[in-house]
Scaffold this active site. Structure first.
Site, PDB file in Angstrom:
ATOM      1  N   HIS A 579       0.850  -1.204   0.000  1.00 44.31           N
ATOM      2  CA  HIS A 579       0.000   0.000   0.000  1.00 44.31           C
ATOM      3  C   HIS A 579       0.886   1.255   0.000  1.00 44.31           C
ATOM      4  CE1 HIS A 579      -3.193   2.724   1.078  1.00 44.31           C
ATOM      5  NE2 HIS A 579      -4.034   1.796   1.485  1.00 44.31           N
ATOM      6  N   GLU A 686      -0.655   1.317  -5.538  1.00 46.09           N
ATOM      7  CA  GLU A 686      -0.395   0.081  -4.816  1.00 46.09           C
ATOM      8  C   GLU A 686      -0.298  -1.122  -5.750  1.00 46.09           C
ATOM      9  OE1 GLU A 686      -3.460  -0.149  -1.748  1.00 46.09           O
ATOM     10  OE2 GLU A 686      -3.740   2.016  -1.979  1.00 46.09           O
TER      11      GLU A 686
END
Length: 714
Positions: A579, A686
């Site tokens: 992330h 991400e």
């Protein structure tokens, strides 16, 4: 010779040993020829000592798409709406440069940009094969060895002269490279310095590449102000044997034979020499071509290639494209349609890799299987409109859900536990440049080498800083970060074994278990070039069959490998994400390339599917100022362009089918205590396997998600 080396050689198949020995003899035999070109012995030895043949290039000699692909397929992918829109954007962005080149070389901007678009998709696709290896192989094996020997020696000359600085340069299998794909001998003869920095750099300098292309066309006989040609209509009963690029006649002769322009307008008779092209026979589109078509043709001697350049240039001028239909009942697909087809194949369970619009072996195999299943003949694996329409109409099978994970026993205790990694354990690794210390109050492994600095939080195993030497930190870390064990906002949280709450109950934390537990350093080393390699693991989670290990390679780039192994006896389905919170100057001014034309699931719209139009930014008129988009089946190569910090961040992903882009926007950030007014300072891009891209792992199997992050000035 040592015994181990002798044993290895004896273990090789004799034909391979003989072939490789012949390859080395071939290289040695080229040294006098290189010397005759001014390449000194030391340079020759430096650039040939490590070469081994790559024989996968040899079949490509007879598989060039310009000669093996139906022209309607070839043009459908190269002259599609996406390439036209991107080309018009390039015309606007490079307006001043192109005007200067037109004044200098006499070639119109649209033709120069069309070459750029067809050759490398405006610099996006320049080839991945190591040039030295490919050209050396072709110089020593296969047909046309004399030609490729000259190209290999020309490449060595360019490296010695400093025109090219990277000996690991990549390009096409045949040795073309750079923004507009020059081969080395053409580079040496034609390339020019378009930006005035004293170097001819067709790899990194767009001005050099476009100036060199204009110079090439000028040298090939381009006539300023004249057309390349135009589409025409043939009269009934026309003698198709008169067609051919070299069968030149006065224009007045064609007019007398009843040929007219495709738009119905008359052709002014003249003595201008012109030829008639019928690339698909008399039942397909027809074109009259002039001297400028020959100049384009000389760039790559194939009719389909030259027509792609010519017709793309027409579209960039505002033209509508080819009028007549191709003689097929199954027309070709644009790149957006190819990506849609691949997404449909993935939804039906075919493991074809990334949705990238590139129809390779895996995609063709999947198409053939679906053609056979649907009764479409021939089941030849070709990507066309018929199979796309059939799969659109067919109901896709329901995707397998992700495994539902329960909260591991003692998880609450683990969250509060310290990491087993101490200064003593780090010191025992004896890795120069690695230490244990604090980073913004977090216990972290600290890396400080001539290549980069970095910090990895032991809580969550989270990279929270990476700054290549001479550059700002790639990652954003919230200045409003809450106290642990609240998850760390920023850096690269590891979301595993599920992303969000996909398939999970509300009893488990969002984004998995491992971002809120202490990790342990299990191995560390430093490579000869200064790259530091770290391996970390979270604590074993009771009742969870999956095991996780992360490897970090911290050097000029950051490579992160997330390896999941199924230690159980049953298949397990899981999702995951790295992330990344990338630090930017102003999120409202950032764009992300590599997502155009992809389908995304919009969390801000209830998960409904939409298609990304152009590069991603925060100004989508459908939902401006925020983003929470999951792109299933994404291509794995993305670029974040940040004018605020005057840099680009490149993200390359392997083993991850999904991409996620997130920024909460001003209103959303106001409801987040650890973001607040700082929402403009980051964009999340991400690497993931999430949404429909669920990983199913067999007992004993391992899956690895890899991301490589690099940064460079704009």
């Amino acid at each position: 010779m040592s015994a181990p080396v002798l044993a290895l050689l004896l273990a090789l198949p004799l034909p391979l040993c003989a072939q490789d020995a012949a390859f080395q003899r071939c290289l040695a035999a080229m040294q006098p020829q290189a010397a005759a070109r001014g390449v000194d012995a030391a340079t020759f030895a430096r650039y040939t000592a490590d070469l081994q043949p790559d024989r996968t290039v040899l079949p490509l000699l007879d598989a060039q798409p310009e000669f093996t692909t139906p022209i309607w397929d070839y043009l459908a992918g190269l002259v599609d709406d996406q390439r036209v829109a991107d080309g018009r954007a390039m015309l606007a962005t490079r307006r001043d440069l192109l005007a200067r080149l037109q004044a200098q070389y006499g070639v119109d901007p649209e033709t120069v940009v069309a070459v750029w678009g067809v050759e490398s998709d405006y610099g996006r696709i320049t080839g991945k094969r190591p040039l030295r290896v490919s050209l050396a192989t072709l110089a020593c094996e296969g047909r046309r060895q004399d030609f490729f020997r000259g190209e290999f020696l020309a490449l060595l000359s360019l490296l010695q002269a400093g025109d090219l600085s990277d000996p690991q340069l990549t390009g096409s299998w045949a040795g073309a490279f750079g923004q507009t794909q020059f081969i080395p001998s053409t580079y040496a003869r034609i390339a020019v310095d378009g930006d005035g920095d004293g170097r001819r750099d067709l790899v990194a300098s767009v001005p050099d590449a476009l100036a060199s292309t204009a110079h090439y066309l000028q040298r090939a006989g381009w006539r300023t102000g004249e057309p390349w040609g135009y589409e025409v209509k043939l009269p009934p009963g026309f003698d198709a044997s008169l067609a051919g690029r070299t069968a030149r006649r006065p224009l007045s002769d064609w007019v007398a034979r009843g040929i007219a322009r495709a738009d119905g307008s008359a052709i002014a008779a003249s003595d201008a020499r012109s030829a008639l092209l019928l690339p698909a026979g008399r039942d397909g589109p027809a074109f009259l071509v002039f001297r400028n078509y020959d100049a384009i043709y000389s760039y790559n001697a194939a009719e389909s290639y030259a027509l792609a350049i010519a017709t793309l240039a027409d579209r960039l001028r505002g033209g509508a494209g080819i009028v007549a239909a191709w003689p097929t009942d199954d027309p070709g697909l644009s790149r957006a349609q190819r990506r849609e087809l691949q997404a449909l194949l993935l939804a039906r369970g075919h493991d074809i890799g990334a949705v990238d619009g590139m129809v390779g072996t895996a995609t063709r195999r999947a198409i053939a299987a679906e053609q056979a299943q649907l009764g479409l003949q021939p089941a030849d694996g070709r990507a066309g409109q018929r199979i796309l329409a059939a799969l659109r109409a067919a109901a896709p099978p329901a995707p397998a859900p992700a495994t539902a994970f329960g909260l591991p026993p003692a998880y609450a205790t683990l969250v509060q536990s310290p990491s087993p990694t101490t200064r003593r354990t780090v010191k025992m690794q004896d890795v120069p440049g690695l230490s244990l210390g604090k980073h913004h109050g977090l216990d972290a492994l600290l890396v400080d080498t001539p290549l980069a600095t970095a910090a990895v939080s032991l809580f969550g195993g989270q990279v929270v800083s990476f700054a290549p030497t001479g550059q700002q930190d790639v990652f954003w870390l919230s200045p409003l970060r809450a106290e642990l064990p609240t998850p760390i906002r920023g850096g690269t949280p590891v979301c595993w074994p599920y992303f969000g709450r996909q398939g999970q109950s509300n009893e488990v934390p969002a984004h998995g278990f491992v971002r809120t537990v202490p990790w342990q350093l299990v191995a560390a080393s430093r490579e000869a070039d200064g790259t530091v390699v770290l391996e970390l693991e979270p604590p074993p989670l009771q009742d969870l069959a999956l095991r996780l290990r992360m490897q970090l390679r911290i050097g000029r780039t950051l490579e992160q490998r997330l390896s999941t192994t199924n230690a159980g006896t049953q298949p397990v389905r899981f999702t995951e994400a790295l992330h990344n919170y990338f630090r930017v100057g102003d999120a409202a001014k950032v764009r992300i390339e590599g997502l155009d034309g992809l389908t995304f699931l919009d969390k801000n719209d209830g998960g409904n599917a939409h298609v990304q139009q152009g590069h991603w930014d925060l100004h989508d008129p459908r939902d401006p100022g925020r983003a929470d988009r999951l792109f299933p089946g994404a291509g794995g190569s993305y670029r974040l362009v940040d004018p605020g910090l005057r840099r680009r961040i490149d993200l390359q992903v392997d083993g991850g089918r999904s991409a996620v882009v997130w920024n909460p926007g001003e209103a959303g950030a106001a409801r987040m205590a650890d973001v607040g007014p700082h929402w403009r300072e980051f964009v999340c891009l991400e690497a993931a396997n999430a949404g429909p891209d669920v990983v199913e792992l067999a007992p004993g199997a391992t899956h690895t998600l890899v991301q490589t992050i690099s940064a460079a000035p704009l």
